[in-house]
Design a protein around this motif. Structure first.
Motif, PDB file in Angstrom:
ATOM      1  N   SER A 191      -7.082   2.244   6.160  1.00 20.53           N
ATOM      2  CA  SER A 191      -5.740   2.471   5.639  1.00 20.53           C
ATOM      3  C   SER A 191      -4.733   2.074   6.695  1.00 20.53           C
ATOM      4  O   SER A 191      -5.022   2.129   7.897  1.00 20.53           O
ATOM      5  CB  SER A 191      -5.595   3.949   5.278  1.00 20.53           C
ATOM      6  OG  SER A 191      -4.259   4.230   5.006  1.00 20.53           O
ATOM      7  N   GLN A 192      -3.537   1.694   6.248  1.00 22.42           N
ATOM      8  CA  GLN A 192      -2.510   1.210   7.168  1.00 22.42           C
ATOM      9  C   GLN A 192      -2.187   2.236   8.265  1.00 22.42           C
ATOM     10  O   GLN A 192      -2.487   3.426   8.128  1.00 22.42           O
ATOM     11  CB  GLN A 192      -1.244   0.868   6.398  1.00 22.42           C
ATOM     12  CG  GLN A 192      -0.613   2.067   5.698  1.00 22.42           C
ATOM     13  CD  GLN A 192       0.660   1.696   4.953  1.00 22.42           C
ATOM     14  OE1 GLN A 192       1.586   1.190   5.530  1.00 22.42           O
ATOM     15  NE2 GLN A 192       0.677   1.970   3.668  1.00 22.42           N
ATOM     16  N   ASP A 246     -10.583   2.213   0.561  1.00 23.53           N
ATOM     17  CA  ASP A 246      -9.556   1.277   1.025  1.00 23.53           C
ATOM     18  C   ASP A 246      -8.247   1.639   0.332  1.00 23.53           C
ATOM     19  O   ASP A 246      -8.118   1.493  -0.876  1.00 23.53           O
ATOM     20  CB  ASP A 246      -9.951  -0.159   0.695  1.00 23.53           C
ATOM     21  CG  ASP A 246      -8.996  -1.156   1.336  1.00 23.53           C
ATOM     22  OD1 ASP A 246      -8.021  -0.721   1.988  1.00 23.53           O
ATOM     23  OD2 ASP A 246      -9.230  -2.373   1.195  1.00 23.53           O
ATOM     24  N   SER A 302      -0.605   6.401   8.207  1.00 21.99           N
ATOM     25  CA  SER A 302      -0.720   6.814   6.803  1.00 21.99           C
ATOM     26  C   SER A 302      -1.391   8.169   6.661  1.00 21.99           C
ATOM     27  O   SER A 302      -1.659   8.620   5.544  1.00 21.99           O
ATOM     28  CB  SER A 302      -1.488   5.754   6.013  1.00 21.99           C
ATOM     29  OG  SER A 302      -2.744   5.544   6.606  1.00 21.99           O
ATOM     30  N   VAL A 358      -2.375  -5.058   6.378  1.00 19.48           N
ATOM     31  CA  VAL A 358      -1.406  -4.234   5.668  1.00 19.48           C
ATOM     32  C   VAL A 358      -0.416  -3.655   6.673  1.00 19.48           C
ATOM     33  O   VAL A 358      -0.795  -3.022   7.648  1.00 19.48           O
ATOM     34  CB  VAL A 358      -2.089  -3.081   4.900  1.00 19.48           C
ATOM     35  CG1 VAL A 358      -1.087  -2.369   4.009  1.00 19.48           C
ATOM     36  CG2 VAL A 358      -3.245  -3.606   4.084  1.00 19.48           C
ATOM     37  N   THR A 410      -1.637   8.368   0.284  1.00 15.69           N
ATOM     38  CA  THR A 410      -2.616   7.637  -0.539  1.00 15.69           C
ATOM     39  C   THR A 410      -4.018   7.735   0.047  1.00 15.69           C
ATOM     40  O   THR A 410      -4.993   7.991  -0.672  1.00 15.69           O
ATOM     41  CB  THR A 410      -2.202   6.155  -0.655  1.00 15.69           C
ATOM     42  OG1 THR A 410      -0.877   6.102  -1.149  1.00 15.69           O
ATOM     43  CG2 THR A 410      -3.129   5.378  -1.561  1.00 15.69           C
ATOM     44  N   GLU A 447       0.879  -1.181   0.000  1.00 16.32           N
ATOM     45  CA  GLU A 447       0.000   0.000   0.000  1.00 16.32           C
ATOM     46  C   GLU A 447       0.904   1.215   0.000  1.00 16.32           C
ATOM     47  O   GLU A 447       1.437   1.595   1.044  1.00 16.32           O
ATOM     48  CB  GLU A 447      -0.874  -0.047   1.262  1.00 16.32           C
ATOM     49  CG  GLU A 447      -1.888   1.059   1.344  1.00 16.32           C
ATOM     50  CD  GLU A 447      -2.692   0.986   2.659  1.00 16.32           C
ATOM     51  OE1 GLU A 447      -3.334  -0.047   2.912  1.00 16.32           O
ATOM     52  OE2 GLU A 447      -2.660   1.966   3.415  1.00 16.32           O
ATOM     53  N   ALA A 452      -5.545   0.201   0.301  1.00 20.41           N
ATOM     54  CA  ALA A 452      -4.740  -0.915  -0.227  1.00 20.41           C
ATOM     55  C   ALA A 452      -5.092  -1.306  -1.645  1.00 20.41           C
ATOM     56  O   ALA A 452      -4.355  -2.076  -2.263  1.00 20.41           O
ATOM     57  CB  ALA A 452      -4.900  -2.127   0.686  1.00 20.41           C
ATOM     58  N   SER A 493      -5.783  -6.915  -2.213  1.00 24.58           N
ATOM     59  CA  SER A 493      -5.858  -7.547  -0.901  1.00 24.58           C
ATOM     60  C   SER A 493      -7.253  -8.083  -0.627  1.00 24.58           C
ATOM     61  O   SER A 493      -8.254  -7.555  -1.113  1.00 24.58           O
ATOM     62  CB  SER A 493      -5.463  -6.552   0.173  1.00 24.58           C
ATOM     63  OG  SER A 493      -6.460  -5.593   0.312  1.00 24.58           O
TER      64      SER A 493
END
Ligand SMILES: Nc1ncnc2c1ncn2[C@@H]1O[C@H](COP(=O)(O)OP(=O)(O)OP(=O)(O)O)[C@@H](O)[C@H]1O
Length: 638
Positions: free
Chosen positions: A145-146, A315, A149, A327, A126, A94, A317, A321
């Motif tokens: 999201s991770q 999302d 981020s 992630v 992102t 990601e 990613a 996924s």
């Protein structure tokens, strides 16, 4: 000899080694004077009494010599360290940053220059690139999201942007326009600080926060003055909804639920639902709702189904996924170390000394299972390592039973520090943005893979490098497979390498002698200091309770039946037999051993009684201070 037999010997040799109670100190001193050089005494007691205190020894004496009259079996009868056959794991990728700049967004030019000049931000991450247009367009959103981020800015910027555009200009008297719900006080403060920075060009927008642990009267006064963006923990927010007349939600146009999965893990599902009910009943206009999380649990999806209207699922990613995949930031290197229980404490110390002495700018977070573990390990490590091992950094602690002032001070000091080791419970696992943390150490394994992801997410934020180390005992190896099943890949860091670094740091004669010497110092400190001994007992008992409470589905890896309590007691620097520590296995103990007057005195002292009560033990961080608020409220004290 079996492993159990070995432990019983190890333990029985030291059974008389409990420290004297503080009030008995004078009597003990007197007795010591009588005993020194005159009466023949038992080896364990003699060695303890004749040994100088921790402070009186030199580092080398302490590290490299075994105390007389005491037999340590640190390296004997440990389970074998299994070789683990890793699967091929392809982590989910990601990318952290998008190619878009803030100046490309149609937002106020003051916002762009504020981001650039005051916050040093030019490019969108992102998740910001994907979520901001959706939120700016007024749609409800579920954002995943991770960790690290930039999710906070992803929702905060669109809210500020919309608020600054309202004409006539919003004033404090207009009341709350946006509500942001977060799981912990630290996160509330952090989110509040984001808003403060973002509204700098728009001074008429006033952010404010409400958290447990602060004086309610002061909060009420702030609410009366007027807050535009209200950030808070669910318990405290709900409390004010129910008891503070000046808090009106009729004009709320935005509701953000950040770290939604964490809120539900902490048991706030009901509070969040009640809060939403209150908003629904008071609100006059329409409302935009955004839910954010680094992982998606079924509870989050359930809440999304209940509160979001035609939501957009963002999302970061992308498509490759699956829902079950986790992630992890690409810039994070992940390790595990397999350690027999007895060697856990020295391996942890070896690792701290190794990594933290490598650079003057080194920050490490160490996750423990319980608050009592945090209290004990912080004090023990600071005392023993701080005094002898050239460790040139401070130890901090953070958990939910500390006062609000302490928590805020530690959070701010550690955040600003160049180096240091912060021992913490899961109160620090989610959402906290502590810059320049290099290492995340999980001294006790997390309860779930999701918790693992959140904990390691405190480093390697927004593309910076970071590393994580997970401590496992040989029987806990199946957890590595559970991580691999969710596309998380770890490498092995051997215990031998860590212990060799300890030997090197002290120029010890051998790895075993150095480790044994250090363990002896820990045990001596615990033996000689009543307070430390009490902390060790509490920590051990809390850990036992924690371990026994792993969820059923986690027990393939964390099976209490596999636990060797005696070996673990050693990892808490305790020489007492497990059955004598805080009532663990007390029934068995009573069956097996005729009780002596000394035992009776000990159990009447409150030591055992105190540790045996579930209310006394705060075993999990899910009591991050807010429970007390709720409890008090029920009693009508708040
Ligand atoms: N566009 C950006 N460019 C560079 N840094 C950014 C940007 N946006 C946010 N950051 C920085 O990223 C860090 C992490 O942000 P934030 O805490 O919002 O992450 P998060 O996704 O909420 O993480 P977690 O899931 O762990 O809560 C912060 O230090 C923030 O200053």
């Amino acid at each position: 000899m079996t492993m159990a037999e070995d432990t019983s010997i190890d333990i029985c040799l030291n059974i008389n080694a409990s420290p004297p109670k503080r009030e008995d100190a004078r009597k003990a001193k007197e007795l010591k004077r009588k005993l020194d050089g005159t009466s023949p005494v038992e080896p364990a007691i003699a060695s303890k009494r004749q040994r100088p205190s921790v402070r009186e020894k030199t580092a080398e004496e302490n590290i490299d010599s075994k105390p007389q009259g005491w037999i340590s079996s640190l390296f004997v009868n440990n389970p074998d360290i299994p070789a683990f056959a890793h699967r091929v794991v392809k982590p989910v990728l990601e990318p952290v940053f998008s190619s878009q700049s803030f100046k490309d967004l149609s937002i106020h030019p003051f916002t762009v220059s504020n981001l650039d000049q005051n916050l040093g931000l030019q490019k969108l991450t992102t998740v910001q690139h994907k979520a901001m247009p959706v939120i700016l367009s007024g749609k409800d959103a579920l954002v995943r999201s991770q960790t690290g981020s930039g999710k906070t800015l992803a929702f905060a910027l669109p809210i500020v942007e919309a608020l600054q555009a309202v004409r006539p200009k919003i004033s404090r008297a207009d009341g709350v326009q946006a509500v942001v719900v977060v799981p912990t006080r630290e996160l509330a403060l952090q989110t509040y600080e984001w808003f403060v920075k973002l509204v700098k060009p728009f001074t008429w927008i006033v952010p404010g926060y409400l958290v447990g642990g602060e004086k309610r009267k002061a909060e009420k006064a702030r609410l009366r003055k007027g807050i535009t963006v209200l950030i808070g923990t669910p318990g405290r927010l709900l409390d004010h909804v129910q008891h503070t007349k000046s808090l009106q939600f009729d004009k709320v146009g935005w509701l953000v639920v950040d770290e939604a999965d964490r809120l539900f893990d902490m048991g706030y599902e009901k509070d969040v639902a009640s809060l939403i009910e209150a908003l629904d009943s008071q609100q006059r206009g329409s409302r935009q709702t955004v839910l954010l999380s680094a992982t998606l649990s079924s509870a989050v999806e359930r809440l999304a189904g209940l509160t979001l209207k035609s939501p957009v699922f963002v999302d970061a990613a992308g498509d490759e996924s699956l829902a079950n995949d986790m992630v992890i930031p690409e810039s994070l290197t992940q390790f595990y170390v397999l350690t027999p229980a007895k060697l856990r404490l020295v391996t942890l110390s070896a690792f701290i000394i190794w990594k933290c002495n490598m650079s003057s700018q080194r920050k490490m977070l160490i996750f423990c299972a319980t608050q009592d573990m945090v209290d004990f390990h912080t004090e023990l490590l600071a005392l023993v390592l701080g005094e002898s091992d050239q460790v040139d950094f401070e130890f901090f602690k953070l958990h939910g039973s500390m006062t609000q002032q302490e928590r805020t001070d530690v959070f701010k000091t550690f955040r600003a520090a160049d180096s240091g080791v912060l021992l913490c419970t899961d109160v620090a696992a989610r959402g906290l943005d502590l810059p320049h943390v290099d290492w995340i150490v999980q001294f006790t394994a997390p309860s779930t893979v999701e918790d693992y992801v959140h904990r390691v997410g405190r480093t390697a934020r927004v593309g910076t490098a970071g590393a994580a180390l997970l401590f496992l005992t040989p029987s806990e190896v199946p957890f590595i497979r559970q991580l691999e099943d969710r596309r998380i890949r770890l490498q092995e860091q051997t215990m031998d390498v860590c212990l060799k670094k300890l030997r090197d740091a002290h120029s010890g004669p051998s790895v075993e002698a150095t480790a044994t010497g250090l363990q002896a110092r820990f045990e001596t400190a615990v033996l000689e200091q009543t307070r430390l001994h009490d902390l060790a007992c509490k920590a051990y008992v809390s850990w036992v309770r924690f371990y026994a409470s792993y969820r059923k589905d986690a027990r393939t890896a964390f099976n209490f039946k596999q636990v060797h309590l005696g070996h673990y007691a050693k990892s808490f620097a305790l020489r007492d037999p497990p059955s004598a520590i805080g009532g663990i296995g007390r029934q068995q103990w009573q069956r097996n051993r005729a009780r002596t007057p000394r035992d009776k005195k000990r159990s009447n002292s409150g030591l055992e009684q105190g540790y045996s009560t579930a209310t006394h033990l705060v075993t999990s961080e899910f009591s991050s201070g807010l429970e007390s608020v709720r409890k008090k409220r029920r009693k009508g004290k708040l």
